[in-house]
Design a protein around this motif. Structure first.
Motif, PDB file in Angstrom:
ATOM      1  N   GLN A   1      14.728  -9.035   5.986  1.00 15.49           N
ATOM      2  CA  GLN A   1      15.261  -9.361   4.660  1.00 15.49           C
ATOM      3  C   GLN A   1      14.435 -10.409   3.906  1.00 15.49           C
ATOM      4  OE1 GLN A   1      18.077  -7.539   3.436  1.00 15.49           O
ATOM      5  NE2 GLN A   1      17.449  -6.401   5.238  1.00 15.49           N
ATOM      6  N   ARG A   2      13.186 -10.617   4.304  1.00 11.27           N
ATOM      7  CA  ARG A   2      12.360 -11.628   3.632  1.00 11.27           C
ATOM      8  C   ARG A   2      11.399 -11.039   2.609  1.00 11.27           C
ATOM      9  NH1 ARG A   2       9.808 -15.452   7.822  1.00 11.27           N
ATOM     10  NH2 ARG A   2       8.885 -16.262   5.914  1.00 11.27           N
ATOM     11  N   VAL A   3      11.273  -9.718   2.587  1.00  7.83           N
ATOM     12  CA  VAL A   3      10.410  -9.077   1.594  1.00  7.83           C
ATOM     13  C   VAL A   3      11.252  -8.072   0.809  1.00  7.83           C
ATOM     14  CG1 VAL A   3       8.313  -7.742   1.169  1.00  7.83           C
ATOM     15  CG2 VAL A   3       8.410  -9.341   3.099  1.00  7.83           C
ATOM     16  N   TYR A   4      11.154  -8.162  -0.499  1.00  2.00           N
ATOM     17  CA  TYR A   4      11.842  -7.235  -1.403  1.00  2.00           C
ATOM     18  C   TYR A   4      10.795  -6.448  -2.172  1.00  2.00           C
ATOM     19  CZ  TYR A   4      14.082  -5.548  -5.644  1.00  2.00           C
ATOM     20  OH  TYR A   4      14.500  -4.757  -6.679  1.00  2.00           O
ATOM     21  N   VAL A   5      11.002  -5.151  -2.272  1.00  7.12           N
ATOM     22  CA  VAL A   5      10.163  -4.292  -3.095  1.00  7.12           C
ATOM     23  C   VAL A   5      11.089  -3.525  -4.021  1.00  7.12           C
ATOM     24  CG1 VAL A   5       8.537  -2.357  -3.132  1.00  7.12           C
ATOM     25  CG2 VAL A   5       8.424  -4.056  -1.294  1.00  7.12           C
ATOM     26  N   GLY A   6      10.854  -3.646  -5.301  1.00  9.55           N
ATOM     27  CA  GLY A   6      11.664  -2.930  -6.270  1.00  9.55           C
ATOM     28  C   GLY A   6      10.828  -1.999  -7.125  1.00  9.55           C
ATOM     29  N   PHE A   7      11.253  -0.750  -7.212  1.00 11.56           N
ATOM     30  CA  PHE A   7      10.701   0.224  -8.161  1.00 11.56           C
ATOM     31  C   PHE A   7      11.724   0.263  -9.279  1.00 11.56           C
ATOM     32  CE2 PHE A   7      10.618   4.708  -9.635  1.00 11.56           C
ATOM     33  CZ  PHE A   7       9.318   4.766 -10.096  1.00 11.56           C
ATOM     34  N   LEU A   8      11.376  -0.303 -10.425  1.00  7.78           N
ATOM     35  CA  LEU A   8      12.377  -0.594 -11.451  1.00  7.78           C
ATOM     36  C   LEU A   8      12.041   0.042 -12.807  1.00  7.78           C
ATOM     37  CD1 LEU A   8      12.651  -4.365 -10.479  1.00  7.78           C
ATOM     38  CD2 LEU A   8      14.072  -2.479  -9.654  1.00  7.78           C
ATOM     39  N   PRO A   9      12.042   1.382 -12.873  1.00  5.96           N
ATOM     40  CA  PRO A   9      11.675   2.035 -14.133  1.00  5.96           C
ATOM     41  C   PRO A   9      12.711   1.868 -15.235  1.00  5.96           C
ATOM     42  CG  PRO A   9      12.410   3.669 -12.554  1.00  5.96           C
ATOM     43  CD  PRO A   9      12.329   2.351 -11.820  1.00  5.96           C
ATOM     44  N   GLU A  10      13.931   1.553 -14.879  1.00  6.79           N
ATOM     45  CA  GLU A  10      15.001   1.466 -15.871  1.00  6.79           C
ATOM     46  C   GLU A  10      15.453   0.022 -16.090  1.00  6.79           C
ATOM     47  OE1 GLU A  10      15.716   4.081 -17.645  1.00  6.79           O
ATOM     48  OE2 GLU A  10      14.379   5.310 -16.419  1.00  6.79           O
ATOM     49  N   THR A  11      14.497  -0.874 -16.289  1.00  7.44           N
ATOM     50  CA  THR A  11      14.815  -2.279 -16.531  1.00  7.44           C
ATOM     51  C   THR A  11      14.019  -2.793 -17.722  1.00  7.44           C
ATOM     52  OG1 THR A  11      13.037  -3.064 -15.092  1.00  7.44           O
ATOM     53  CG2 THR A  11      15.196  -2.692 -14.050  1.00  7.44           C
ATOM     54  N   LYS A  12      14.404  -3.965 -18.209  1.00  2.86           N
ATOM     55  CA  LYS A  12      13.657  -4.598 -19.300  1.00  2.86           C
ATOM     56  C   LYS A  12      12.235  -4.953 -18.865  1.00  2.86           C
ATOM     57  CE  LYS A  12      17.752  -6.567 -21.434  1.00  2.86           C
ATOM     58  NZ  LYS A  12      17.940  -6.072 -22.744  1.00  2.86           N
TER      59      LYS A  12
ATOM     60  N   ARG B   1       8.275  -3.991 -20.442  1.00  4.73           N
ATOM     61  CA  ARG B   1       7.138  -4.904 -20.620  1.00  4.73           C
ATOM     62  C   ARG B   1       5.940  -4.499 -19.757  1.00  4.73           C
ATOM     63  NH1 ARG B   1      11.084  -9.138 -19.524  1.00  4.73           N
ATOM     64  NH2 ARG B   1       9.888  -9.493 -17.620  1.00  4.73           N
ATOM     65  N   GLY B   2       6.065  -3.413 -19.006  1.00  2.00           N
ATOM     66  CA  GLY B   2       4.955  -2.931 -18.199  1.00  2.00           C
ATOM     67  C   GLY B   2       5.008  -3.301 -16.732  1.00  2.00           C
ATOM     68  N   GLU B   3       6.099  -3.880 -16.259  1.00  4.54           N
ATOM     69  CA  GLU B   3       6.229  -4.280 -14.850  1.00  4.54           C
ATOM     70  C   GLU B   3       7.129  -3.289 -14.115  1.00  4.54           C
ATOM     71  OE1 GLU B   3       7.775  -8.238 -14.969  1.00  4.54           O
ATOM     72  OE2 GLU B   3       5.989  -9.031 -15.934  1.00  4.54           O
ATOM     73  N   LEU B   4       6.517  -2.285 -13.499  1.00  2.00           N
ATOM     74  CA  LEU B   4       7.284  -1.237 -12.823  1.00  2.00           C
ATOM     75  C   LEU B   4       7.662  -1.615 -11.392  1.00  2.00           C
ATOM     76  CD1 LEU B   4       8.407   1.650 -12.919  1.00  2.00           C
ATOM     77  CD2 LEU B   4       6.149   2.445 -12.182  1.00  2.00           C
ATOM     78  N   TRP B   5       6.732  -2.232 -10.681  1.00  5.92           N
ATOM     79  CA  TRP B   5       6.933  -2.607  -9.277  1.00  5.92           C
ATOM     80  C   TRP B   5       7.061  -4.121  -9.155  1.00  5.92           C
ATOM     81  CZ3 TRP B   5       7.529   1.006  -5.560  1.00  5.92           C
ATOM     82  CH2 TRP B   5       7.070   2.293  -5.834  1.00  5.92           C
ATOM     83  N   HIS B   6       8.042  -4.574  -8.384  1.00  2.00           N
ATOM     84  CA  HIS B   6       8.229  -6.006  -8.108  1.00  2.00           C
ATOM     85  C   HIS B   6       8.237  -6.202  -6.597  1.00  2.00           C
ATOM     86  CE1 HIS B   6       9.485  -7.666 -12.102  1.00  2.00           C
ATOM     87  NE2 HIS B   6       9.403  -6.369 -12.336  1.00  2.00           N
ATOM     88  N   ILE B   7       7.403  -7.103  -6.132  1.00  2.00           N
ATOM     89  CA  ILE B   7       7.342  -7.440  -4.713  1.00  2.00           C
ATOM     90  C   ILE B   7       7.544  -8.944  -4.596  1.00  2.00           C
ATOM     91  CG2 ILE B   7       5.887  -7.469  -2.639  1.00  2.00           C
ATOM     92  CD1 ILE B   7       4.393  -5.047  -4.008  1.00  2.00           C
ATOM     93  N   GLN B   8       8.447  -9.335  -3.703  1.00  2.00           N
ATOM     94  CA  GLN B   8       8.742 -10.755  -3.535  1.00  2.00           C
ATOM     95  C   GLN B   8       8.838 -11.069  -2.043  1.00  2.00           C
ATOM     96  OE1 GLN B   8      12.739 -12.538  -4.498  1.00  2.00           O
ATOM     97  NE2 GLN B   8      11.543 -13.258  -6.256  1.00  2.00           N
ATOM     98  N   VAL B   9       8.129 -12.119  -1.623  1.00  4.16           N
ATOM     99  CA  VAL B   9       8.138 -12.559  -0.227  1.00  4.16           C
ATOM    100  C   VAL B   9       8.784 -13.945  -0.171  1.00  4.16           C
ATOM    101  CG1 VAL B   9       6.705 -13.116   1.780  1.00  4.16           C
ATOM    102  CG2 VAL B   9       6.053 -11.232   0.257  1.00  4.16           C
ATOM    103  N   LYS B  10       9.726 -14.112   0.748  1.00  4.22           N
ATOM    104  CA  LYS B  10      10.458 -15.374   0.866  1.00  4.22           C
ATOM    105  C   LYS B  10      10.071 -16.132   2.127  1.00  4.22           C
ATOM    106  CE  LYS B  10      14.526 -13.752  -1.590  1.00  4.22           C
ATOM    107  NZ  LYS B  10      15.971 -13.538  -1.496  1.00  4.22           N
ATOM    108  N   GLU B  11      10.181 -17.450   2.036  1.00  2.38           N
ATOM    109  CA  GLU B  11      10.050 -18.330   3.200  1.00  2.38           C
ATOM    110  C   GLU B  11      11.269 -18.113   4.101  1.00  2.38           C
ATOM    111  OE1 GLU B  11       7.599 -20.400   3.833  1.00  2.38           O
ATOM    112  OE2 GLU B  11       6.577 -20.613   1.908  1.00  2.38           O
TER     113      GLU B  11
END
Length: 124
Positions: free
Chosen positions: A61-72, A76-86
């Motif tokens: 649960q420390r890495v999130y990957v989002g494919f977000l075609p239906e968001t604000k 703005r051109g940001e389709l993929w979001h990747i987030q890594v947590k401590e």
């Protein structure tokens, strides 16, 4: 500074022997398929929502990957979001990819992230 390889490089024979003008570069595939297939195969949670977005979480649960075609953000051109947590839940770093980046390239980025499970780089 000395650079050393940390993992052997494998170049398929078909690519090694072909001239750069003879190959086709990744230019399309803007669906979530290649990334979802990679992450499901590694035991990640993959949850589509009703708006056609796909949310993926690593087994720890420390890495999130989002494919977000239906968001604000996608507007703005940001389709993929990747987030890594401590370990304590704070965000260590994040990366976005736009809609023009092929899904196979995003999958390659994530495969590299998954391939190096150690926190620290050997060259530091």
């Amino acid at each position: 500074m000395t650079l050393t390889a940390t993992a052997p490089s494998h170049v398929p024979a078909a690519l090694r022997d072909s001239a750069p003008g003879d190959r086709e570069w990744l230019l399309d595939c803007h669906c979530a398929g290649p990334v979802v297939d990679l992450l499901k195969g590694r035991g990640w949670d993959v949850i589509p929502d009703l708006a056609a977005n796909v949310h993926c979480s690593s087994p720890d649960q420390r890495v999130y990957v989002g494919f977000l075609p239906e968001t604000k953000e996608a507007e703005r051109g940001e389709l993929w979001h990747i987030q890594v947590k401590e370990a304590d839940g704070r965000v260590a770093w994040s990366q976005t990819f736009g809609s023009s980046v092929p899904a196979q390239a995003v999958a390659g980025f994530l495969a590299a992230l998954i391939a190096f499970p150690n926190r620290h780089c050997a060259c530091v």
